[in-house]
Design an enzyme around this catalytic site. Structure first.
Site, PDB file in Angstrom:
ATOM      1  N   HIS A 169       0.812  -1.219   0.000  1.00 51.39           N
ATOM      2  CA  HIS A 169       0.000   0.000   0.000  1.00 51.39           C
ATOM      3  C   HIS A 169       0.848   1.273   0.000  1.00 51.39           C
ATOM      4  O   HIS A 169       1.993   1.280   0.492  1.00 51.39           O
ATOM      5  CB  HIS A 169      -0.906   0.012   1.239  1.00 51.39           C
ATOM      6  CG  HIS A 169      -1.803  -1.181   1.327  1.00 51.39           C
ATOM      7  ND1 HIS A 169      -2.332  -1.631   2.513  1.00 51.39           N
ATOM      8  CD2 HIS A 169      -2.256  -2.035   0.380  1.00 51.39           C
ATOM      9  CE1 HIS A 169      -3.067  -2.695   2.297  1.00 51.39           C
ATOM     10  NE2 HIS A 169      -3.046  -2.970   0.998  1.00 51.39           N
ATOM     11  N   ASP A 185      -5.421   6.637  -1.000  1.00 50.02           N
ATOM     12  CA  ASP A 185      -4.932   5.297  -0.662  1.00 50.02           C
ATOM     13  C   ASP A 185      -4.928   4.420  -1.914  1.00 50.02           C
ATOM     14  O   ASP A 185      -5.941   4.294  -2.595  1.00 50.02           O
ATOM     15  CB  ASP A 185      -5.884   4.705   0.402  1.00 50.02           C
ATOM     16  CG  ASP A 185      -5.296   3.493   1.113  1.00 50.02           C
ATOM     17  OD1 ASP A 185      -6.086   2.666   1.598  1.00 50.02           O
ATOM     18  OD2 ASP A 185      -4.049   3.378   1.142  1.00 50.02           O
ATOM     19  N   LYS A 194       6.874   5.812   6.536  1.00 47.38           N
ATOM     20  CA  LYS A 194       6.441   4.897   7.589  1.00 47.38           C
ATOM     21  C   LYS A 194       7.651   4.352   8.331  1.00 47.38           C
ATOM     22  O   LYS A 194       8.575   3.812   7.716  1.00 47.38           O
ATOM     23  CB  LYS A 194       5.642   3.723   6.987  1.00 47.38           C
ATOM     24  CG  LYS A 194       4.401   4.181   6.239  1.00 47.38           C
ATOM     25  CD  LYS A 194       3.727   3.049   5.492  1.00 47.38           C
ATOM     26  CE  LYS A 194       2.547   3.582   4.684  1.00 47.38           C
ATOM     27  NZ  LYS A 194       1.956   2.538   3.826  1.00 47.38           N
ATOM     28  N   TYR A 198       3.342   1.270  13.428  1.00 41.57           N
ATOM     29  CA  TYR A 198       4.128   2.137  12.563  1.00 41.57           C
ATOM     30  C   TYR A 198       3.690   3.590  12.668  1.00 41.57           C
ATOM     31  O   TYR A 198       2.495   3.892  12.703  1.00 41.57           O
ATOM     32  CB  TYR A 198       4.092   1.654  11.104  1.00 41.57           C
ATOM     33  CG  TYR A 198       2.746   1.311  10.536  1.00 41.57           C
ATOM     34  CD1 TYR A 198       2.106   0.129  10.873  1.00 41.57           C
ATOM     35  CD2 TYR A 198       2.134   2.158   9.617  1.00 41.57           C
ATOM     36  CE1 TYR A 198       0.882  -0.198  10.335  1.00 41.57           C
ATOM     37  CE2 TYR A 198       0.913   1.823   9.064  1.00 41.57           C
ATOM     38  CZ  TYR A 198       0.289   0.651   9.424  1.00 41.57           C
ATOM     39  OH  TYR A 198      -0.933   0.323   8.881  1.00 41.57           O
ATOM     40  N   ASP A 218      -6.667  -6.633  -1.484  1.00 40.56           N
ATOM     41  CA  ASP A 218      -5.276  -6.985  -1.781  1.00 40.56           C
ATOM     42  C   ASP A 218      -5.168  -8.153  -2.748  1.00 40.56           C
ATOM     43  O   ASP A 218      -4.088  -8.425  -3.274  1.00 40.56           O
ATOM     44  CB  ASP A 218      -4.506  -7.261  -0.486  1.00 40.56           C
ATOM     45  CG  ASP A 218      -4.175  -5.982   0.276  1.00 40.56           C
ATOM     46  OD1 ASP A 218      -3.804  -6.069   1.459  1.00 40.56           O
ATOM     47  OD2 ASP A 218      -4.312  -4.887  -0.329  1.00 40.56           O
TER      48      ASP A 218
HETATM   49  C1  LIG Z   1      -4.483   2.477   6.877  1.00 43.82           C
HETATM   50  C2  LIG Z   1      -5.695   2.901   7.654  1.00 43.82           C
HETATM   51  C3  LIG Z   1      -6.877   2.191   7.592  1.00 43.82           C
HETATM   52  N1  LIG Z   1      -7.951   2.598   8.309  1.00 43.82           N
HETATM   53  C4  LIG Z   1      -9.186   1.782   8.252  1.00 43.82           C
HETATM   54  C5  LIG Z   1      -9.711   1.482   6.869  1.00 43.82           C
HETATM   55  C6  LIG Z   1     -10.368   0.128   7.024  1.00 43.82           C
HETATM   56  O1  LIG Z   1     -11.694   0.296   7.503  1.00 43.82           O
HETATM   57  C7  LIG Z   1      -9.536  -0.559   8.110  1.00 43.82           C
HETATM   58  C8  LIG Z   1      -8.515  -1.537   7.571  1.00 43.82           C
HETATM   59  O2  LIG Z   1      -7.770  -0.862   6.559  1.00 43.82           O
HETATM   60  P1  LIG Z   1      -6.826  -1.687   5.586  1.00 43.82           P
HETATM   61  O3  LIG Z   1      -7.531  -2.942   5.171  1.00 43.82           O
HETATM   62  O4  LIG Z   1      -6.311  -0.758   4.509  1.00 43.82           O
HETATM   63  O5  LIG Z   1      -5.644  -2.058   6.590  1.00 43.82           O
HETATM   64  P2  LIG Z   1      -4.277  -2.824   6.165  1.00 43.82           P
HETATM   65  O6  LIG Z   1      -4.563  -3.867   5.134  1.00 43.82           O
HETATM   66  O7  LIG Z   1      -3.661  -3.220   7.457  1.00 43.82           O
HETATM   67  O8  LIG Z   1      -3.407  -1.718   5.454  1.00 43.82           O
HETATM   68  C9  LIG Z   1      -2.321  -1.074   6.119  1.00 43.82           C
HETATM   69  O9  LIG Z   1      -1.251  -1.960   6.093  1.00 43.82           O
HETATM   70  C10 LIG Z   1      -0.231  -1.721   5.126  1.00 43.82           C
HETATM   71  C11 LIG Z   1       0.893  -2.654   5.435  1.00 43.82           C
HETATM   72  C12 LIG Z   1       0.210  -0.321   5.116  1.00 43.82           C
HETATM   73  O10 LIG Z   1       1.395   0.009   4.962  1.00 43.82           O
HETATM   74  C13 LIG Z   1      -0.805   0.716   5.203  1.00 43.82           C
HETATM   75  O11 LIG Z   1      -0.455   1.656   6.207  1.00 43.82           O
HETATM   76  C14 LIG Z   1      -2.175   0.280   5.465  1.00 43.82           C
HETATM   77  O12 LIG Z   1      -2.786   0.299   4.211  1.00 43.82           O
HETATM   78  O13 LIG Z   1      -8.854   0.512   8.803  1.00 43.82           O
HETATM   79  C15 LIG Z   1      -7.929   3.721   9.101  1.00 43.82           C
HETATM   80  O14 LIG Z   1      -8.933   4.090   9.751  1.00 43.82           O
HETATM   81  N2  LIG Z   1      -6.772   4.443   9.169  1.00 43.82           N
HETATM   82  C16 LIG Z   1      -5.650   4.080   8.477  1.00 43.82           C
HETATM   83  O15 LIG Z   1      -4.600   4.764   8.599  1.00 43.82           O
END
Ligand SMILES: Cc1cn([C@H]2C[C@H](O)[C@@H](COP(=O)(O)OP(=O)(O)O[C@H]3O[C@H](C)C(=O)[C@H](O)[C@H]3O)O2)c(=O)[nH]c1=O
Length: 187
Positions: free
Chosen positions: A62, A143, A72, A132, A170
């Site tokens: 991401h 995003d 990060k 992080y 993903d």
């Molecule tokens: C990134 C983020 C997400 N969210 C909410 C959005 C979704 O409702 C939920 C899960 O989000 P997501 O599926 O994008 O989370 P990850 O798959 O862990 O993604 C993250 O993990 C990879 C490794 C990364 O480097 C990014 O920082 C980030 O995208 O959290 C938020 O409220 N705030 C945030 O900063």
């Protein structure tokens, strides 16, 4: 605290000093003056953590588009993971190349992923927690993702594509060749 600049310049692998005693251990995890002098004058405005239950969970790759690109500073606070940063800065001599390092709660190693890189990780133990710091706030409109298993990236993930645990988004991210030109090297 040891800062090692990796084969991709601007990416740093950081190892804090671990001070043990009869109670356990102590680590200074972050010191602004040291980070600024070793890496650059970045300010952190948000901190995230996520826990992944299964080994072989992949989150990423991401990034956020300019002007909301994020640097990060990544660590593992429970379990262990393979952390990966992919250079997606157009014009970079290392465009499309990646740095990968094992981060563990035991040793507190960190990876600095600069703005202009896609970031992702694969868990190496159950119930792994990643934590992080970020240099810009979350912006859903900015995003974006890159397909973690894109063969063009040549990442040696510790899990096979058909066995990885992924979010739905993903599973269908664009490949490197399909990415819009968003980051310009040196900007
Ligand atoms: C990134 C983020 C997400 N969210 C909410 C959005 C979704 O409702 C939920 C899960 O989000 P997501 O599926 O994008 O989370 P990850 O798959 O862990 O993604 C993250 O993990 C990879 C490794 C990364 O480097 C990014 O920082 C980030 O995208 O959290 C938020 O409220 N705030 C945030 O900063």
């Amino acid at each position: 605290m040891i800062f090692e600049e990796l084969d991709i310049p601007d990416v740093y692998f950081i190892t804090p000093k671990k001070i043990g005693d009869s109670r356990g251990f102590f680590m200074e995890v972050f010191r602004q003056e040291t980070f600024s002098s070793q890496v650059g004058d970045f300010t952190f405005v948000q901190e995230n953590c996520s826990m992944s239950v299964e080994t072989g969970t992949v989150r990423g790759l991401h990034f956020q588009l300019p002007p909301r690109a994020q640097g990060k500073l990544v660590s593992c606070t429970q379990g262990a993971l393979l952390d990966v940063a992919v250079d997606i800065r157009t014009g970079s001599p290392t465009f499309g190349q990646h740095a990968a390092r094992r981060l563990t709660a035991e040793h507190g190693e960190q990876l600095w992923v600069p703005p202009g890189f896609a970031h992702g990780f694969c868990t190496l133990m159950p119930n792994t927690v990643i934590s992080y710091k970020l240099t810009d706030y979350y912006s859903p409109a900015h995003d974006r993702g890159l397909l973690w298993s894109d063969p063009a990236l040549g990442i040696d993930w510790p899990v096979a594509p058909d066995l990885a645990i992924l979010s739905d988004k993903d599973k269908v991210q664009p490949r490197l060749a399909e990415l819009p030109t968003a980051f310009r090297f040196g900007s």
